[in-house]
Write a protein that holds these residues in place. Sequence first.
Motif, mmCIF file in Angstrom:
data_model
loop_
_atom_site.group_PDB
_atom_site.id
_atom_site.type_symbol
_atom_site.label_atom_id
_atom_site.label_comp_id
_atom_site.label_asym_id
_atom_site.label_seq_id
_atom_site.Cartn_x
_atom_site.Cartn_y
_atom_site.Cartn_z
ATOM 1 N N LYS A 36 0.822 -1.202 0.000
ATOM 2 C CA LYS A 36 0.000 0.000 0.000
ATOM 3 C C LYS A 36 0.859 1.256 0.000
ATOM 4 O O LYS A 36 0.393 2.323 0.314
ATOM 5 N N GLN A 37 2.135 1.076 -0.379
ATOM 6 C CA GLN A 37 3.055 2.210 -0.461
ATOM 7 C C GLN A 37 3.770 2.170 -1.809
ATOM 8 O O GLN A 37 4.041 1.102 -2.341
ATOM 9 N N ASN A 38 4.098 3.346 -2.314
ATOM 10 C CA ASN A 38 4.881 3.394 -3.542
ATOM 11 C C ASN A 38 6.358 3.222 -3.206
ATOM 12 O O ASN A 38 6.714 3.020 -2.042
ATOM 13 N N VAL A 39 7.211 3.314 -4.185
ATOM 14 C CA VAL A 39 8.638 3.087 -3.955
ATOM 15 C C VAL A 39 9.268 4.183 -3.097
ATOM 16 O O VAL A 39 10.329 3.981 -2.513
ATOM 17 N N SER B 155 -7.927 1.969 -5.067
ATOM 18 C CA SER B 155 -9.306 2.405 -5.285
ATOM 19 C C SER B 155 -9.408 3.870 -5.691
ATOM 20 O O SER B 155 -10.403 4.272 -6.291
ATOM 21 N N SER B 156 -8.408 4.684 -5.381
ATOM 22 C CA SER B 156 -8.456 6.099 -5.766
ATOM 23 C C SER B 156 -7.690 6.371 -7.056
ATOM 24 O O SER B 156 -7.540 7.526 -7.456
ATOM 25 N N SER B 157 -7.223 5.339 -7.716
ATOM 26 C CA SER B 157 -6.465 5.502 -8.958
ATOM 27 C C SER B 157 -7.397 5.734 -10.137
ATOM 28 O O SER B 157 -8.451 5.119 -10.241
ATOM 29 N N VAL B 158 -6.982 6.628 -11.025
ATOM 30 C CA VAL B 158 -7.748 6.895 -12.237
ATOM 31 C C VAL B 158 -7.057 6.332 -13.467
ATOM 32 O O VAL B 158 -7.655 6.265 -14.538
ATOM 33 N N HIS B 159 -5.787 5.930 -13.317
ATOM 34 C CA HIS B 159 -5.024 5.382 -14.435
ATOM 35 C C HIS B 159 -4.043 4.366 -13.858
ATOM 36 O O HIS B 159 -3.260 4.691 -12.980
ATOM 37 N N ILE B 160 -4.104 3.147 -14.360
ATOM 38 C CA ILE B 160 -3.203 2.079 -13.925
ATOM 39 C C ILE B 160 -2.429 1.602 -15.147
ATOM 40 O O ILE B 160 -3.013 1.376 -16.209
ATOM 41 N N ILE C 294 3.598 -1.855 -10.747
ATOM 42 C CA ILE C 294 2.460 -1.176 -11.362
ATOM 43 C C ILE C 294 2.633 0.324 -11.155
ATOM 44 O O ILE C 294 3.237 0.766 -10.186
ATOM 45 N N TYR C 295 2.105 1.075 -12.085
ATOM 46 C CA TYR C 295 2.207 2.527 -12.058
ATOM 47 C C TYR C 295 0.798 3.090 -11.933
ATOM 48 O O TYR C 295 -0.087 2.734 -12.710
ATOM 49 N N LEU C 296 0.578 3.935 -10.930
ATOM 50 C CA LEU C 296 -0.747 4.461 -10.626
ATOM 51 C C LEU C 296 -0.755 5.978 -10.706
ATOM 52 O O LEU C 296 0.219 6.630 -10.330
ATOM 53 N N LYS C 297 -1.893 6.515 -11.145
ATOM 54 C CA LYS C 297 -2.136 7.960 -11.092
ATOM 55 C C LYS C 297 -3.394 8.180 -10.268
ATOM 56 O O LYS C 297 -4.405 7.512 -10.489
ATOM 57 N N SER C 298 -3.341 9.127 -9.331
ATOM 58 C CA SER C 298 -4.528 9.437 -8.533
ATOM 59 C C SER C 298 -5.350 10.562 -9.157
ATOM 60 O O SER C 298 -6.479 10.802 -8.759
#
Length: 115
Positions: free
Chosen positions: A47-50, A58-63, A73-77
């Motif tokens: 549940k943490q990024n690097v 659940s709050s990501s708009v782009h995976i 995985i790369y996430l955008k909020s």
Amino acid sequence: MMILTPWDWQQTVRQCFSNYNVLNMEQDFLQFNALFKGKNAPFIHRKQNVEKEKVLLSSSVHIQVRQENPGIIYLKSSFDSEFDAVDLNRIKRRSRRLEDSKDKFLTHLPMKSAV
């Protein structure tokens, strides 16, 4: 039209959007939980990024997943933000990282049974 089942969604989309090709996906699902369960699983749920900042799927708009970085995985909020990298690789003390053993699991995911 009342929507109670996935079949109802299929019919609604077919009626509203004639240019869409609606496919019934009863047999085409894989069980990805096999990649995370058990001590020998190649991935771990983080549940943490690097950078050790909290991220929520659940709050990501782009995976995004990138072939050159398996297990990350790369996430955008938000759409105008930069990607946060989340490393899901399980670090094993006595064995190599995911890059050395990726062929062992990526092609052998079990199929999910249709309900």
